[in-house]
Design a protein around this motif. Structure first.
Motif, mmCIF file in Angstrom:
data_model
loop_
_atom_site.group_PDB
_atom_site.id
_atom_site.type_symbol
_atom_site.label_atom_id
_atom_site.label_comp_id
_atom_site.label_asym_id
_atom_site.label_seq_id
_atom_site.Cartn_x
_atom_site.Cartn_y
_atom_site.Cartn_z
ATOM 1 N N LEU A 400 0.902 -1.197 0.075
ATOM 2 C CA LEU A 400 0.180 0.193 -0.048
ATOM 3 C C LEU A 400 0.934 1.267 0.227
ATOM 4 C CD1 LEU A 400 -2.735 -1.187 2.752
ATOM 5 C CD2 LEU A 400 -2.814 -1.220 0.137
ATOM 6 N N LEU A 401 0.646 2.179 -0.868
ATOM 7 C CA LEU A 401 1.679 3.250 -1.061
ATOM 8 C C LEU A 401 0.465 4.719 -0.784
ATOM 9 C CD1 LEU A 401 3.060 1.036 -2.739
ATOM 10 C CD2 LEU A 401 4.110 2.946 -4.004
ATOM 11 N N SER A 402 1.319 5.875 -0.497
ATOM 12 C CA SER A 402 0.518 6.873 -0.214
ATOM 13 C C SER A 402 0.508 7.731 -1.510
ATOM 14 C CB SER A 402 1.083 7.664 0.914
ATOM 15 O OG SER A 402 2.555 8.232 0.610
ATOM 16 N N SER A 403 1.367 7.499 -2.588
ATOM 17 C CA SER A 403 1.416 8.220 -3.650
ATOM 18 C C SER A 403 1.276 7.380 -4.935
ATOM 19 C CB SER A 403 2.600 8.960 -3.397
ATOM 20 O OG SER A 403 3.211 9.353 -4.879
ATOM 21 N N ASP A 404 0.610 7.844 -5.945
ATOM 22 C CA ASP A 404 0.802 7.165 -7.270
ATOM 23 C C ASP A 404 2.001 7.473 -7.978
ATOM 24 O OD1 ASP A 404 -0.564 5.615 -9.137
ATOM 25 O OD2 ASP A 404 -1.602 6.907 -10.130
ATOM 26 N N TYR A 405 2.536 8.422 -7.595
ATOM 27 C CA TYR A 405 3.896 8.733 -8.309
ATOM 28 C C TYR A 405 5.107 7.858 -7.937
ATOM 29 C CZ TYR A 405 7.874 12.219 -9.399
ATOM 30 O OH TYR A 405 8.747 12.607 -10.166
ATOM 31 N N TYR A 483 -6.003 14.578 -17.953
ATOM 32 C CA TYR A 483 -5.908 15.464 -16.856
ATOM 33 C C TYR A 483 -4.675 15.268 -15.825
ATOM 34 C CZ TYR A 483 -6.944 11.115 -14.048
ATOM 35 O OH TYR A 483 -6.810 9.838 -13.059
ATOM 36 N N CYS A 484 -4.528 16.280 -14.892
ATOM 37 C CA CYS A 484 -3.299 16.182 -13.868
ATOM 38 C C CYS A 484 -3.827 16.211 -12.623
ATOM 39 C CB CYS A 484 -2.609 17.406 -14.231
ATOM 40 S SG CYS A 484 -1.697 17.510 -15.842
ATOM 41 N N THR A 485 -2.902 15.621 -11.433
ATOM 42 C CA THR A 485 -2.941 15.783 -10.309
ATOM 43 C C THR A 485 -1.915 16.406 -9.799
ATOM 44 O OG1 THR A 485 -2.129 13.373 -9.877
ATOM 45 C CG2 THR A 485 -4.684 13.421 -10.143
ATOM 46 N N LEU A 486 -1.948 17.016 -8.443
ATOM 47 C CA LEU A 486 -0.811 17.356 -7.850
ATOM 48 C C LEU A 486 -0.608 16.762 -6.436
ATOM 49 C CD1 LEU A 486 -1.762 21.416 -8.262
ATOM 50 C CD2 LEU A 486 -0.651 19.971 -9.779
ATOM 51 N N GLU A 487 0.558 16.595 -6.201
ATOM 52 C CA GLU A 487 0.949 15.855 -4.800
ATOM 53 C C GLU A 487 1.808 16.734 -4.134
ATOM 54 O OE1 GLU A 487 0.636 11.066 -6.189
ATOM 55 O OE2 GLU A 487 2.411 12.023 -5.415
ATOM 56 N N VAL A 488 1.814 16.734 -2.685
ATOM 57 C CA VAL A 488 2.969 17.508 -1.988
ATOM 58 C C VAL A 488 3.169 16.535 -0.837
ATOM 59 C CG1 VAL A 488 2.274 19.856 -2.507
ATOM 60 C CG2 VAL A 488 1.058 18.750 -0.519
ATOM 61 N N ASP A 489 4.440 16.681 -0.212
ATOM 62 C CA ASP A 489 4.836 15.932 0.971
ATOM 63 C C ASP A 489 4.275 16.503 2.129
ATOM 64 O OD1 ASP A 489 8.006 16.830 1.561
ATOM 65 O OD2 ASP A 489 6.611 17.819 0.363
ATOM 66 N N SER A 490 3.740 15.458 3.102
ATOM 67 C CA SER A 490 3.406 16.038 4.414
ATOM 68 C C SER A 490 3.694 14.818 5.365
ATOM 69 C CB SER A 490 1.804 16.282 4.111
ATOM 70 O OG SER A 490 1.119 16.291 5.526
ATOM 71 N N PHE A 491 4.196 15.278 6.374
ATOM 72 C CA PHE A 491 4.486 14.341 7.434
ATOM 73 C C PHE A 491 5.317 12.986 6.771
ATOM 74 C CE2 PHE A 491 1.101 16.803 9.044
ATOM 75 C CZ PHE A 491 1.383 16.793 10.479
ATOM 76 N N ILE A 550 -0.848 6.524 -16.431
ATOM 77 C CA ILE A 550 0.267 7.992 -16.182
ATOM 78 C C ILE A 550 0.932 8.114 -17.661
ATOM 79 C CG2 ILE A 550 1.907 8.736 -14.796
ATOM 80 C CD1 ILE A 550 1.259 7.224 -12.278
ATOM 81 N N MET A 551 0.681 9.201 -17.881
ATOM 82 C CA MET A 551 1.424 9.748 -19.228
ATOM 83 C C MET A 551 2.831 10.225 -18.975
ATOM 84 S SD MET A 551 -0.877 8.627 -21.333
ATOM 85 C CE MET A 551 -0.403 9.353 -22.731
ATOM 86 N N GLY A 552 2.866 10.765 -17.832
ATOM 87 C CA GLY A 552 3.867 11.620 -17.220
ATOM 88 C C GLY A 552 4.039 11.953 -15.905
ATOM 89 N N LYS A 553 5.218 12.293 -15.342
ATOM 90 C CA LYS A 553 5.199 12.821 -13.893
ATOM 91 C C LYS A 553 6.630 13.385 -13.802
ATOM 92 C CE LYS A 553 7.310 8.564 -12.153
ATOM 93 N NZ LYS A 553 7.973 7.889 -13.365
ATOM 94 N N GLY A 554 6.636 14.402 -12.929
ATOM 95 C CA GLY A 554 7.648 15.419 -12.565
ATOM 96 C C GLY A 554 7.477 15.919 -11.136
ATOM 97 N N GLN A 555 8.618 16.403 -10.812
ATOM 98 C CA GLN A 555 8.873 16.838 -9.470
ATOM 99 C C GLN A 555 9.510 18.015 -9.410
ATOM 100 O OE1 GLN A 555 9.369 14.104 -6.106
ATOM 101 N NE2 GLN A 555 10.969 15.365 -5.217
#
Length: 819
Positions: A400-405, A483-491, A550-555
């Motif tokens: 189980l992961l917290s991020s699709d990235y 479409y796009c999604t946005l992820e940020v790190d927390s804890f 997922i077509m692409g991802k970046g940070q």
């Protein structure tokens, strides 16, 4: 901190995303900004000079730390040499010379470099030149070549001596590194193995520094050709030793005698026997190994215990429709996760207070231990995104992961290796033991990703609100629903915070959607671009959700150094040939919730609630009634209602219509995305000139919620409601009943009373500006202390039996005091 620089400061955060840039290309100077992205076209020479100084200052600070590390490494060398000629030597002369080979030379080179550079940075002006110093440093890289050639044997010798000699083991496990001049910490303990890696780490970092300096040096500056020459020498040196520079390269061999390299490792949550277990997963060139760290006695080397492994030749990712439903692992309710975040933040504040008052180290250690336990619980129980792998020979494993990235990164790394000609195999018990034994040395991720594992001088991240506009994307080979999604790190882990609408059947989507994302100690923003799947057969049975591609991802890194900026910063992030254009700006929590009284008496936003209700001849403002009615009509079952960000441009459009009292309000409401309507209601309460529960009563609400006796708390909290002005009280009770109805649909919308209290508490209840100024604290302290109490106040009323306005006003039994 093992195999990492303890405090690289501003510079290395700037460098994180720039290794792929073309070296030696002059670009325009970049002013210090919130985001680590160059703003091409900026020609302000003064800002460019300031940037060069910032870069050099950061590098100088890290150079001081590096010199202190080399000194710590050299410190035991002299006494060890002295004992080598006695009857009871700790090490032989040969062993000492092997372990400490070229360290003294490297130290002298960098000490001379530091002593020459320091006064130039301290007395900085436009005439300062320092290119010759970097050129000289690059010309001495031959010493590093000798060190690298000897590095592997130095490590092996140190390890053998440590195992055979207890005295040397104690020395090598706790070398004392002097802290920087401005640091509160006088010394830190570091292992010899970690310190021996520092020169290798440093030579790579120095090359990146040159790249960055060159980037911010005008082509006509006298330093430019010298820095260019130094960069060329450094890059040639790095490429010549590339195969030797990483001790992980040839540490393990496959059954066929080939080199088995570690490609990726990290901590993942595995579902095993119906419960969550934290595992350290290692991806080698031909095998995926899942391990857990063994408990060992004091003084013994830590080892991993292999739970299972799958040869990559046998590893497959089952298609969503092929997966079998797994044994249910009951998710932890959101309000319990939020409660834990509050606890962690409160402990962080206590740690800061203890440090500020120079409290006992034992008390600080106890608090840190408690914080680690809570963060570990959060890390274990937060992830919900399934990542299943299957062994062709039968068994499946579920993480189980917290991020699709993160899920995408693991999948892509494995699939890339599987393109090679791999063969199935079975490891013998001895081979498995050797492989598992190598994991401890080879691992690149040393600590569980929780904030309590961070060094004190590491950035705490940003607390506040990040505003992001996702403009458009190009580079798609064919039309799709995107479409796009946005992820940020927390804890310590990443979470998805926002999602654009789906742009149908296009290769050049133009979203132009703005989002406001709450940051809780965040340091990075991730953007993922998806193709929407409408095929209902493609459902992942582990979580009953359709899997989009997922077509692409970046940070991109977020820079806490410049949080005061109010300007938008446009940037482009590249991902698999796709370019996504976006803009960002940051506002601190104080600024985003700052209430500025409106001088206008028309409209509704920023106008006193008593003025609006009197003008409308209503008990509850029209905007509140209409937004709530619309949410209850078609949004009460919307997943994440009030938590998911609405599109900012839609919210601003609704704000304008309500302010103008436009006759088309109802038509517009019926057509608008429901999250935008929910966002408009939140914005209305946020922009009130004073919070709904009033500045005057704020201290009393804080005292009331802290009472221990239930009867006293009941009397106080009801009395406080009765003390509110009638328009505020009636509107609050109206909102309260609505939020209770939303929470009744929690099984569908995932919004509990606690979730709703977390969303609305800080908006309805907030200290006056004068009061908050009187108590200057860290952003994380403000977040934890005030917000926790604000959430608890609203939660108290949400959990209370229905409260009637008439009953409140009629009842005189409540405890009465001046407030």
């Amino acid at each position: 901190m093992e195999e990492e620089e303890e405090a690289i400061g501003y510079l290395d955060r700037v460098l994180e995303g720039e290794e792929d840039s073309e070296p030696g290309t002059p670009t325009s100077p970049v002013p210090g900004s919130l985001f680590l992205a160059s703003e091409k076209g900026e020609q302000d020479a003064g800002k460019g000079l300031e940037m060069r100084k910032l870069v050099l200052s950061g590098f100088l600070a890290s150079e001081e730390i590096y010199i202190n590390q080399l000194e710590a490494l050299l410190l035991p060398m002299k006494p060890l040499k002295a004992t080598a000629t006695t009857s009871q030597p700790v090490l032989t002369i040969q062993q000492i010379e092997t372990i400490f080979y070229k360290i003294q030379d490297i130290y002298e080179i960098h000490k001379e470099f530091y002593d020459s550079l320091c006064p130039k940075v301290q007395h900085w002006d436009s005439s300062v030149t320092m290119g010759h110093l970097f050129q000289k440093l690059a010309s001495q890289l031959g010493v590093y070549k000798a060190f690298v050639d000897n590095y592997k044997i130095a490590l092996e010798t140190a390890e053998k001596c440590s195992q055979s000699n207890n005295q040397f083991h104690k020395i090598s496990e706790e070398l004392k590194v002097k802290g920087p001049k401005d640091s509160k910490e006088s010394h830190t303990s570091v292992t010899m193995e970690a310190l021996l890696y520092k020169p290798i780490d440093r030579v790579m970092r120095s090359t990146l520094v040159l790249h960055d300096l060159l980037k911010h040096t005008p082509a006509d500056h006298p330093d430019y050709p010298l820095l260019q020459d130094a960069l060329r020498i450094s890059q040639n040196f790095l490429s010549s030793i590339n195969e030797d520079i990483d001790p992980r390269r040839t540490a393990v061999t496959t059954p066929k005698g080939e080199a088995r390299q570690l490609v990726k490792d990290g901590f993942l949550v595995e579902v095993s026997e119906g419960s969550r277990k934290l595992r350290h997963v290692f991806l080698f060139t031909d095998v995926l190994l899942c391990a857990k760290l063994k408990k060992t006695g004091v003084g013994k080397h830590q080892q991993y215990d292999c739970k299972w492994y799958v040869p990559l030749a046998d590893l497959v990712f089952p298609a969503p429709e092929e997966t079998e439903p797994c044994a249910q692992v009951h998710p932890i309710p959101d309000h319990e996760l939020e409660d834990m975040k509050m606890k962690i933040s409160a402990i962080k504040s206590e740690v800061q207070k203890e440090k500020a008052s120079k409290g006992q180290s034992r008390a600080i250690e106890r608090l840190k231990k408690k914080m680690f336990e809570n963060e570990f619980w959060l890390l274990l129980n937060s992830p919900t995104i399934p990542f299943r792998i299957h062994n062709r020979n039968g068994k499946s494993y579920l993480f189980l992961l917290s991020s699709d990235y993160e899920r995408s990164e693991w999948r892509e790394a494995i699939q890339k290796l599987q393109k090679k000609d791999l063969q199935a195999f079975v490891l013998s018990s001895v081979e498995l033991q050797v492989l598992t034994g190598s994991c401890f040395k080879l691992r690149t991720v040393h600590n569980i990703p929780v904030t309590s594992n961070k060094d004190d001088d590491e950035s705490p991240g940003l607390y506040g609100f990040l505003h992001v506009i996702v403009h458009s994307a190009t580079g798609f080979k064919q039309s799709a629903n995107l479409y796009c999604t946005l992820e940020v790190d927390s804890f310590g882990y990443f979470v998805s915070k926002a999602k654009t609408r789906v742009f149908r059947d296009t290769a050049e989507p133009q979203w132009n959607e703005e989002f406001e994302i709450e940051l809780e100690g965040s340091q990075s923003l991730r953007i993922l671009c998806y193709e929407k799947c409408y095929d209902k057969t493609k459902v992942n049975k582990d979580n009953n959700e359709i899997v989009d591609k997922i077509m692409g991802k970046g940070q991109i890194q977020l820079d806490p150094q410049a949080v005061q900026t109010k300007n938008w910063h446009m940037d482009v992030i590249e991902m698999n040939g796709i370019k996504v254009e976006f803009s960002m700006k940051f506002s601190s929590r104080d600024m985003s919730l700052k209430r500025t009284p409106s001088k206008k008496q028309t409209g509704v936003f920023g106008v006193k609630i008593s003025v609006v209700t009197k003008r409308e001849r209503s008990k509850v403002p029209y905007i509140v009634r209409q937004c709530i009615e619309e949410v209850e009509k078609r949004g009460i079952e919307e997943v994440g209602i009030y938590r998911i960000s609405g599109v900012a441009t839609d919210i601003q459009a609704l704000k304008a219509v309500f302010d103008a009292n436009n006759k088309d309000i109802l038509v517009m409401l019926s057509d608008m995305d429901i999250n935008a309507i929910a966002g408009t209601l939140k914005l209305y309460f946020r922009e009130l000139p004073e919070p709904l529960l009033t500045d005057r009563l704020y201290p009393a609400f804080m005292e009331g919620i802290a009472l221990s006796d239930p009867a006293a708390k009941e009397n106080c909290m009801m009395h406080l409601l009765r003390s509110l002005p009638d328009p505020n009280l009636i509107t609050f009770l109206f909102l309260l009943e609505h939020l209770k109805r939303v929470a009744e649909k929690e099984p569908v919308n995932k919004m509990s009373l606690h979730n709703l209290a977390t969303v609305f508490g800080p908006t309805l209840l907030r200290p006056s500006e004068g009061e908050s100024k009187g108590h200057p604290t860290l952003a994380s302290d403000i977040w934890s202390h005030d917000v926790m109490a604000q959430v608890q106040v609203l939660l108290y009323y949400l959990q209370h039996p229905p409260i009637s306005f008439a009953e409140l006003k009629r009842n005189t039994l409540y405890f009465s005091t001046d407030v």
